[in-house]
Design a protein around this motif. Structure first.
Motif, mmCIF file in Angstrom:
data_model
loop_
_atom_site.group_PDB
_atom_site.id
_atom_site.type_symbol
_atom_site.label_atom_id
_atom_site.label_comp_id
_atom_site.label_asym_id
_atom_site.label_seq_id
_atom_site.Cartn_x
_atom_site.Cartn_y
_atom_site.Cartn_z
ATOM 1 N N GLU A 173 -7.168 2.588 -2.988
ATOM 2 C CA GLU A 173 -7.378 1.823 -1.774
ATOM 3 C C GLU A 173 -8.856 1.732 -1.397
ATOM 4 O O GLU A 173 -9.237 0.834 -0.644
ATOM 5 N N TRP A 228 -2.968 0.623 -3.825
ATOM 6 C CA TRP A 228 -2.355 -0.687 -3.706
ATOM 7 C C TRP A 228 -1.595 -1.052 -4.976
ATOM 8 O O TRP A 228 -2.057 -0.765 -6.077
ATOM 9 N N LEU A 285 0.860 -1.180 0.000
ATOM 10 C CA LEU A 285 0.000 0.000 0.000
ATOM 11 C C LEU A 285 0.892 1.224 0.000
ATOM 12 O O LEU A 285 1.717 1.400 0.888
ATOM 13 N N PHE A 286 0.714 2.062 -0.981
ATOM 14 C CA PHE A 286 1.536 3.257 -1.094
ATOM 15 C C PHE A 286 0.710 4.492 -0.789
ATOM 16 O O PHE A 286 -0.499 4.509 -0.986
ATOM 17 N N GLN A 287 1.418 5.488 -0.371
ATOM 18 C CA GLN A 287 0.751 6.748 -0.109
ATOM 19 C C GLN A 287 1.417 7.813 -0.952
ATOM 20 O O GLN A 287 2.638 7.947 -0.941
ATOM 21 N N GLN A 323 -4.103 6.878 -1.050
ATOM 22 C CA GLN A 323 -3.414 5.602 -0.941
ATOM 23 C C GLN A 323 -3.825 4.678 -2.074
ATOM 24 O O GLN A 323 -4.979 4.676 -2.483
#
Lengths: 907, 418
Positions: free
Chosen positions: A890, A870, A846-848, A868
């Motif tokens: 997300e 994925w 999971l990136f922000q 966010q």
């Protein structure tokens, strides 16, 4: 006059300097008689041929990201000018017309400095921007009546990314004003402090013309304009020293060492059979080969490990990845600079290089021991490094080479796209017709006419994307590697080809295996194999042919047969005839199958608000214009939404929400009208889909009367043209592709539907949360992903960030999932694998998005909202290993198994 | 799996030691010489080998203090940060003989002899990498973290440690139960986490001795001047370690220990009960949670636990040791990305490419694995990183929810005292 001459030279169809062949004959000029093909004189002594001719006056859409520039009047003139005296431009076209080039160099040798590209790598301009003031009183003579040339005395071109103006040339009068401070290839950044780009330059010029003051031009130094003039390399035998130096500086290197004792002592160079770039003593890989060779011997014998696969070394403050490939006692080492090709890429590229060399020469050994082969290998490796390291598509706006653009899509396999089924049927059918090679069309004397070749299979590319392959998996991988590493695919993206013919003898995988195993019950005839690559426009058609067995044996040097070349050309011509080129250029920019969300900010709260406001505006506008939109349609839409849909379908709502109210059609209604739809039906898929409703006209037409309108027209036309066509006949037609019945009429009618683009969604939920996906089947060597330039199409900073992150993350996920794949493929591996990692089948991150980026995109007004997304990869081991990588927002959880399932319907 | 560490005097090429773990054969002298030769040869050509990959393995060379070259070879699917291992090995070497000695090798035979005393510590380090012995009593499951026990008594024990440290004129003291760090003196944080871990390793290596002092060089704080590390066994598996000056003598310390710790025996016994759960009993976990790895990123401390539920331990399909190995592998290969500050510094010469990777890692906030038999989920919240092992039936969104809850509880629970 001179210019005129060169122009006519260029236009003569047999301008053989357009090739990049290694043929040695100097008298290349030949008559353009119809019986002799124009490429005939370029056939080399060994029968091999590389002939390329590029179309310059392309009015057609070259690329989906073609800047508006083409449409501006001044720039059209600019283009014309360019055509008549082509020269080195920073646009980085790979192949250029050498003759014109030479002539130009000779012309200007007295006046102009040598080209800046080759030496600019070393030069570092400290201050990036340079301001030049041009007197208003000066009006330059512009033959082209081009505003820019008149005002500033320089001519501009567009950077391949479409966002930057690049100085292409100076008028002779203006030369003194600019040089030496400004060089060709610099970027024009501002005019009177206003930032300029291809889109606003005309307006800015207009203002300047009216402005009484002297215009001030601000130029920017491109940071790293290392552009290898590949064409020059490819045509001339003696490679320019500056290019070798460039490769040497960037630590590219290839070394083939023979380690068996006899040859080691017989060879002057201590067993080194091939080394590039030369001279030997300046090649760092050559100088340090002892380390690699020792390690390669030591690791399996004394350490009990496998042979080394890669080494990362630090040399001159540069990280370099060295890959090992051993072939019996021999060792092939290839070095890549880590900055441009990371370890992941280096490994994959090496696999491809070995594939290509074995394909072309049978084995690594014969590749490097074949007499008089050094020049060809030099050329090939030079092309390879050029394509991988220095091609323009690897650069970001500022000219920096961007590591993350060694994209996972390019590295893993042949990049295919999921075309609509009816289009695929068209393509497959055309290729099948070619493969059938019905030679009754060629000669009346069928009895005494033995085929020269059997077509084993072929594959078709459009702009670097694989459309269809009728090849065995291994053959496809090898041909793909060959086309990619030689830059043929890249060329087909950058340029519109007028004609491309490549003919090479190859050693197909099956044959090599047969030779190695000495297995006598092989069904492979003891023949010879040839690869014929024919290109036109953005299409590349590669055909694998076999001589031997039931065909005539090929003896000696075998030049290409004009019949087969023409046959391939006619196959491509057929695709043109049905309008596939136009369809594809549209389709490639349509973002449909499946649809991606290229405006990720719409998925945030604030973005939703923005969208609602926008759509409200346009909604009202729409309503006023289309009151005709009948209630019946709306009711229908609702009904469809309530029913359970196997595939989430949305209209191509690129512009507004309102267009979601497209007309949704029942599949079966569609089927009874369109002939080819039957195929879908026969596979019993419950697929519903909506028609594109970009054009309001079609909307209202269809909603007014659903069976009439365009489709009815089409249907009528169908009936008229293919008289008496009924559904039974269609079924037969579809199921037995390649029947001898001429289908061109039907094809035409089908491709008339170009403007009707169906869009599909593969993620769950109301909103489309899919940003990107890659599906890779390692056994087939094919990966399915959205078109390569999707991030350029989207033109959205947040989206570009997401895609960049996705590509980097995918590499890591891919590496981890390999444990599982390798374990399943080979249970009795000698090297024990990590027993935990082999069970991992899905890996998600999971990136922000960084806050600054959100602010920049205007999404995050109060620093309150995070964005966010994925990146998830999963391996499906049954029936064949398949990897799926997904990038989505997300907000809606996704099940990768479901997504894979829905995606499989699109295939 | 197998891992080999070889130390060679860079200049002379004399092998100093070689330690190995795993099923491989002993390394021949000629092999060591060849390996060193490769490094020397490439150095002559202004080239340094950063790392070399073989099938499911890695070989690296690393030179420390310009005098000692360490060679690490890991194979057989061992997931570990070899570079980190080598730097740990180097730390151990400095810890026992001091940096000066290593930098300026006068008598190589003497050095070899001196280093022999750190073999046990090195062997523990290597052993801890072996998944088959995860249950070893000397836990360094993760090389870069100090394994700890969270117990409610930690605060009281800290007071005791402070008093004790003061009495022996030291500053840094800690209490270890079963090799896990339980409590520290207040000043303990001044030590580099790696030095702290070396102290624990020392205690583990001196298993059995009731009271002992060892001269140690702290690799970061005082690599040249030796301190005195006093390890004292309070109860079975309970050690107190203090770093102090030359005085007081050992006999006096014996009395001080008795004086300071007599009254804490009960508390220590209570704290001992927390093992092997390693979390205070007041913290409960969902039944689907099979194992947990909690990391305090700033303090470089971690808590492993696989005994989360008091009952039905045996009924689970995955064995305890395997669970620890899964979590460890998950952390080493995947979840460490969530805490980029834990990574060893990349090469100084790493070009622009490296920095972009770094940027991207900064913004990973969750990560998970799904395997045939289990799921792993890692999430970071501020200074805490939590890796949780779930049963394979748990859905991803449930997993995210539970991990989130755990993190919240661990952040707020008053019985947790790092």
């Amino acid at each position: 006059m001179n210019k005129q001459q060169s122009k006519s030279n260029y236009e003569s169809p047999c301008d053989s300097d357009n090739d990049w062949t290694n043929s040695s004959n100097d008298s290349k000029y030949s008559d353009s008689e119809s019986s002799v093909p124009e490429w005939d004189s370029d056939v080399g002594d060994d029968g091999e041929l590389v002939y390329i001719k590029i179309k310059y006056n392309n009015n057609a859409i070259e690329d989906t990201n073609t800047p508006l520039l083409e449409n501006c009047e001044t720039f059209k003139l600019r283009n014309n000018f360019k055509r008549s005296s082509t020269r080195r431009s920073t646009k980085g076209r790979i192949f250029k017309v050498l003759k014109v080039h030479k002539a130009k160099n000779a012309d200007n040798s007295g006046k102009k400095k040598p080209v800046p590209q080759s030496d600019s790598s070393k030069k570092l301009e400290d201050d990036k921007s340079i301001v030049i003031q041009v007197s208003k009183n000066m009006i330059f003579n512009s033959e082209k009546n081009c505003q820019i040339e008149k005002l500033f005395g320089l001519s501009l071109a567009t950077h391949p990314n479409g966002k930057i103006l690049v100085v292409e040339d100076f008028l002779i009068e203006a030369y003194a004003i600019y040089t030496p401070r400004i060089k060709k290839g610099y970027y024009l950044q501002k005019v009177n402090g206003i930032e300029v780009n291809p889109y606003n330059i005309n307006n800015v010029l207009q203002r300047i013309a009216e402005d009484p003051y002297n215009p001030k031009l601000t130029f920017e130094t491109p940071k790293d304009v290392v552009t290898v003039d590949l064409f020059k390399l490819l045509t001339s035998k003696d490679i320019d020293n500056s290019i070798i130096q460039l490769l040497r500086d960037s630590m590219c290197s290839v070394l083939y060492i023979c380690c068996n004792d006899v040859e080691y002592h017989n060879n002057d160079d201590k067993g080194v059979l091939y080394c590039y770039p030369r001279p030997y003593n300046q090649n760092f890989l050559y100088n340090t080969r002892g380390a690699y060779v020792t390690l390669c011997h030591l690791a399996p014998k004394s350490l009990g490990t496998s042979e080394p696969t890669t080494s990362t070394v630090l040399h001159n403050e540069k990280l370099i990845n060295v890959t090992y490939t051993s072939h019996y006692n021999d060792l092939l080492l290839i070095a890549f600079p880590n900055k441009q090709l990371d370890l992941f890429a280096a490994r994959r590229v090496t696999i491809d290089v070995v594939r290509m060399l074995e394909f072309l020469y049978g084995s690594l050994k014969s590749c490097f021991t074949k007499p008089n082969n050094v020049d060809k290998l030099d050329g090939m490796f030079c092309r390879m490094f050029g394509v991988l390291l220095f091609s323009d598509s690897n650069r970001d706006v500022a000219g920096n080479i961007d590591i993350s653009t060694s994209r996972i899509e390019d590295l893993l396999g042949a990049h295919a796209v999921t075309l609509p089924l009816d289009i695929r049927v068209q393509v497959d059918d055309a290729i099948t017709e070619l493969e059938a090679a019905d030679y009754r069309e060629w000669t009346d004397d069928v009895e005494n006419f033995q085929r020269l070749y059997t077509v084993i299979g072929s594959c078709l590319y459009y702009s670097e994307h694989l459309l269809s392959s009728h090849l065995q998996d291994e053959d496809l991988k090898e041909i793909n590697a060959f086309l990619k590493l030689n830059g043929v695919l890249k060329l087909s993206v950058d340029k519109e080809l007028e004609k491309l013919v490549v003919w090479k003898e190859v050693f197909i995988n099956e044959h090599r295996k047969f030779n190695n195993s000495d297995d006598n019950d092989s069904r492979i005839p003891d023949g010879r194999w040839f690869l014929l690559v024919v290109g036109k426009g953005h299409f590349i058609l590669a055909t694998l042919m076999e001589a031997g067995g039931c065909t005539e044996d090929a003896v000696g040097a075998t030049p290409p047969s004009p019949f087969y070349v023409e046959e391939c050309e006619s196959c491509l011509a057929l695709l043109y005839e049905v309008g596939l080129d136009k369809y594809l250029s549209l389709w490639f920019s349509a973002n449909t199958q499946p649809q991606l969300e290229t405006s990720p900010e719409y998925l945030t709260k604030y973005g939703r608000k923005m969208r609602d406001v926008n759509s409200l505006k346009s909604d009202t506008a729409l309503k006023s214009s289309t009151l005709k939109l009948s209630k019946q349609t709306l009711g229908d839409v609702k009904k469809r939404h309530n029913s359970s849909e196997q595939i989430n379908v949305a209209s191509n709502s690129s512009d507004t929400n309102a267009s979601n109210y497209g007309s949704h059609h029942n599949l079966y209604a569609q089927w009874y009208n369109g002939s080819q739809k039957q195929y879908r039906h026969s596979s019993n898929l419950d697929i519903s889909y909506s028609e594109d409703s970009n054009s309001l006209k079609s909307n209202s037409e269809i909603s007014d009367d659903r069976v009439q309108g365009r489709r009815a027209d089409r249907e009528q036309k169908n009936r008229r043209e293919s008289s008496g066509s009924d559904s039974d006949w269609d079924r037969q037609e579809v199921n037995r592709m390649g029947s001898s019945i001429d289908m061109s009429d039907i094809r035409k009618s089908l491709l008339n539907e170009i403007d009707r683009v169906t869009t599909h969604r593969i993620t769950a939920g109301d909103d489309n949360v899919l940003f990107h996906f890659v599906q890779f089947e390692s056994a087939k060597g094919i990966l399915i992903a959205p078109v390569k330039n999707i991030d350029i199409q989207a033109n959205n900073a947040l989206y570009s960030y997401i895609i960049k992150t996705f590509r980097t993350a995918c590499k890591r996920i891919h590496d981890l999932l390999q444990h599982s794949i390798r374990f399943k493929a080979n249970q009795t591996s000698t090297n024990p694998l990590n027993k935990i990692l082999i069970a991992v089948k899905e890996y998600g991150m999971l990136f922000q998005a960084p806050v600054q980026l959100l602010n920049q995109c205007g999404v995050n007004k109060k620093n309150s909202e995070t964005f966010q997304f994925w990146v998830v990869g999963r391996v499906f081991s049954e029936p064949e290993p398949k990897e799926l990588y997904l990038c989505y927002h997300e907000s809606i959880p996704q099940d990768l198994t479901e997504v894979a399932y829905l995606l499989s319907y699109l295939e | 799996m197998s891992v080999i560490v070889i130390a060679i005097a860079s200049e002379s090429g004399v092998p100093i030691f070689s330690r190995k773990r795993g099923n491989n054969e002993n390394i021949q002298f000629s092999t060591i010489a060849s390996l060193h030769g490769i490094n020397m040869f490439s150095k002559c050509h202004n080239l340094s080998m950063v790392d070399t990959h073989v099938d499911s393995g890695t070989i690296i060379w690393k030179e420390y203090c310009k005098s000692v070259t360490l060679i690490g070879i890991a194979t057989g699917g061992l997931e570990c940060d070899l570079e980190l291992l080598l730097s740990c090995v180097h730390d151990v070497m400095v810890f026992s003989v001091g940096k000066k000695e290593l930098e300026n090798i006068k008598n190589i035979d003497q050095l070899k002899r001196d280093l022999r005393q750190c073999y046990p510590i090195l062997d523990y380090l290597l052993e801890s990498l072996d998944p088959n012995v995860v249950s070893s009593p000397f836990p360094t499951l993760v090389l870069d973290l100090i394994q700890s026990i969270l117990c409610p008594q930690a605060q009281q024990l800290q007071q005791a440690l402070d008093i004790y440290a003061e009495n022996v004129t030291g500053r840094w003291a800690c209490l270890a139960i079963h090799g896990h760090l339980v409590a520290t003196s207040s000043d303990f944080t001044e030590l580099d986490p790696r030095e702290a871990r070396l102290m624990l390793l020392l205690a583990a290596a001196q298993d059995g001795a009731p009271l002992r002092d060892t001269p140690v060089y702290l690799p970061q704080m005082s690599p040249d001047v030796a301190f005195r590390a006093v390890t004292c066994k309070l109860l079975a598996d309970v050690y107190v370690i203090v770093i102090c000056g030359a005085t007081p003598p050992l006999s006096q310390i014996d009395e001080i220990v008795l004086q300071c710790w007599e009254s804490y025996a009960q508390i220590i016994k209570e704290a001992k009960l927390v093992y092997p759960r390693n979390f205070p009993m007041s913290i409960t976990f969902e039944s689907s949670v099979l194992g947990i790895l909690l990391i305090n990123i700033n303090k470089r401390r971690c808590v492993f636990s696989r005994h989360l539920h008091t009952l039905n331990q045996k009924s689970r399909s995955i064995s305890g040791a395997h669970r620890m190995d899964i979590l460890r592998t998950f952390y080493v290969t995947t979840a460490r990305d969530l805490a980029p500050e834990l990574k060893v510094k990349v090469h100084k010469s790493e070009e622009a490419g490296g920095s972009t990777v770094q940027d991207q890692e900064d913004c990973i906030c969750e990560t998970y694995w799904t395997s045939e038999y289990h799921k792993c989920h890692g999430q970071r919240s501020g200074n805490m990183l939590c890796c949780v092992l779930y049963a394979s039936t748990v859905h991803i969104h449930t997993m995210r929810m539970i991990t989130n809850q755990i993190l919240q509880e661990l952040n707020t629970n008053k019985e947790i005292y790092w």
